[in-house]
Design a protein around this motif. Structure first.
Motif, PDB file in Angstrom:
ATOM      1  N   SER A   1       1.023  -1.399   0.215  1.00  0.00           N
ATOM      2  CA  SER A   1       0.092  -0.090   0.020  1.00  0.00           C
ATOM      3  C   SER A   1       0.942   1.200   0.004  1.00  0.00           C
ATOM      4  N   ALA A   2       0.354   2.372  -0.622  1.00  0.00           N
ATOM      5  CA  ALA A   2       1.301   3.449  -0.815  1.00  0.00           C
ATOM      6  C   ALA A   2       1.262   4.269   0.438  1.00  0.00           C
ATOM      7  N   LEU A   3       2.244   4.959   0.965  1.00  0.00           N
ATOM      8  CA  LEU A   3       2.544   5.629   1.965  1.00  0.00           C
ATOM      9  C   LEU A   3       1.801   7.058   1.647  1.00  0.00           C
ATOM     10  N   PRO A   4       1.184   7.636   2.580  1.00  0.00           N
ATOM     11  CA  PRO A   4       0.573   9.129   2.330  1.00  0.00           C
ATOM     12  C   PRO A   4       1.884  10.067   1.806  1.00  0.00           C
ATOM     13  N   ARG A   5       1.502  11.020   0.995  1.00  0.00           N
ATOM     14  CA  ARG A   5       2.398  11.923   0.607  1.00  0.00           C
ATOM     15  C   ARG A   5       2.066  13.337   1.187  1.00  0.00           C
ATOM     16  N   LEU A   6       3.135  14.160   1.949  1.00  0.00           N
ATOM     17  CA  LEU A   6       3.018  15.245   2.300  1.00  0.00           C
ATOM     18  C   LEU A   6       3.719  16.220   1.358  1.00  0.00           C
ATOM     19  N   THR A   7       2.846  17.316   0.817  1.00  0.00           N
ATOM     20  CA  THR A   7       3.377  18.150  -0.150  1.00  0.00           C
ATOM     21  C   THR A   7       3.644  19.431   0.434  1.00  0.00           C
ATOM     22  N   ASP A   8       3.224  19.824   1.769  1.00  0.00           N
ATOM     23  CA  ASP A   8       3.519  21.008   2.191  1.00  0.00           C
ATOM     24  C   ASP A   8       3.844  21.010   3.743  1.00  0.00           C
ATOM     25  N   THR A   9       4.252  22.169   4.448  1.00  0.00           N
ATOM     26  CA  THR A   9       4.445  22.155   5.695  1.00  0.00           C
ATOM     27  C   THR A   9       3.511  22.032   6.628  1.00  0.00           C
ATOM     28  N   LYS A  10       2.340  22.623   5.965  1.00  0.00           N
ATOM     29  CA  LYS A  10       0.929  22.311   6.828  1.00  0.00           C
ATOM     30  C   LYS A  10       0.269  20.857   6.791  1.00  0.00           C
ATOM     31  N   ALA A  11       0.743  20.208   5.821  1.00  0.00           N
ATOM     32  CA  ALA A  11       0.456  18.854   5.712  1.00  0.00           C
ATOM     33  C   ALA A  11       1.284  18.088   6.648  1.00  0.00           C
TER      34      ALA A  11
END
Length: 222
Positions: free
Chosen positions: A1-11
């Motif tokens: 399963s794919a791991l979540p991607r964090l695209t900015d500092t807020k995320a």
């Protein structure tokens, strides 16, 4: 399963705040050495959420400049970095080890693996709950003290010592306890190598809070 991607500092911040312990792989991409290994490790450590961040601007917010696998934890507000360039080799087993050693929680069960992370923490004072896993109060006390622990972030690590485990008899003996005396609560201060035992009686939130505060105020007598 794919791991979540964090695209900015807020995320990234939201992910870090979502659990007591999380791991983020600050990695350039799927081809990066360590990426597949982290996915494999994540599958084996159910208790710790893992995500990936490939955005270099976000790395800078965590003072990172190269591929790094980082564990964030709330119990002592700590960021533990595994800089891949410095690691001799990166494999799933090693990453599982890195995560489990550093998986210090608001209340951490003491064993040979977690001992390493506990003693490596900058927080040297431990509030110890000695209890027998089989007893009826074990889970209740663990939850009660786990809920109190955030009040003492940065001052105490709360540690659960299972009196039924043979290898823990040394810790009990250090406090003059045997498993039939449990549950009991103590404080161990690694800075001074001193120990105190909360007098027998109900292990209530109020009593343990006052015990911790007395230690911080320097009022506990030897």
């Amino acid at each position: 399963s794919a791991l979540p991607r964090l695209t900015d500092t807020k995320a990234a911040e939201a992910f870090i705040n979502s659990a007591e312990v999380v791991v983020i792989g600050f990695l350039e991409g799927e081809e990066t050495h360590g990426y597949q290994e982290l996915i494999a490790a994540a599958k084996r450590v159910d208790s710790v959420p893992v995500a990936i961040c490939t955005v270099k601007e976000v790395w800078a917010d965590y003072s990172l400049s190269s591929d790094t696998i980082t564990l964030f934890r709330k119990a002592d507000n700590h960021q533990e970095n595994l800089v891949l360039a410095d690691a001799k080799k990166v494999e799933a087993d090693g990453l599982v080890n890195f995560i489990t050693i550093n998986e210090v929680r608001y209340i951490t069960e003491y064993n040979q693996v977690t001992a390493v992370g506990l003693f490596n923490s900058e927080v040297k004072s431990h509030l110890l709950l000695f209890a027998n896993r089989g007893s009826k109060e074990y889970t209740e006390l663990k939850e009660r003290l786990g809920a109190l622990a955030p009040e003492f972030t940065g001052k105490f690590l709360f540690v659960l010592i299972n009196g039924e485990v043979k290898s823990n008899s040394r810790s009990l003996g250090y406090f003059g306890l045997k498993s039939q005396d449990l549950p009991r609560v103590g404080i161990y201060d690694g800075g001074s190598d001193m120990k105190w035992l909360l007098p027998e009686g109900e292990i209530s939130t109020e009593r343990v809070r006052e015990f911790c505060q007395s230690f911080i105020r320097g009022e506990l007598k030897v």
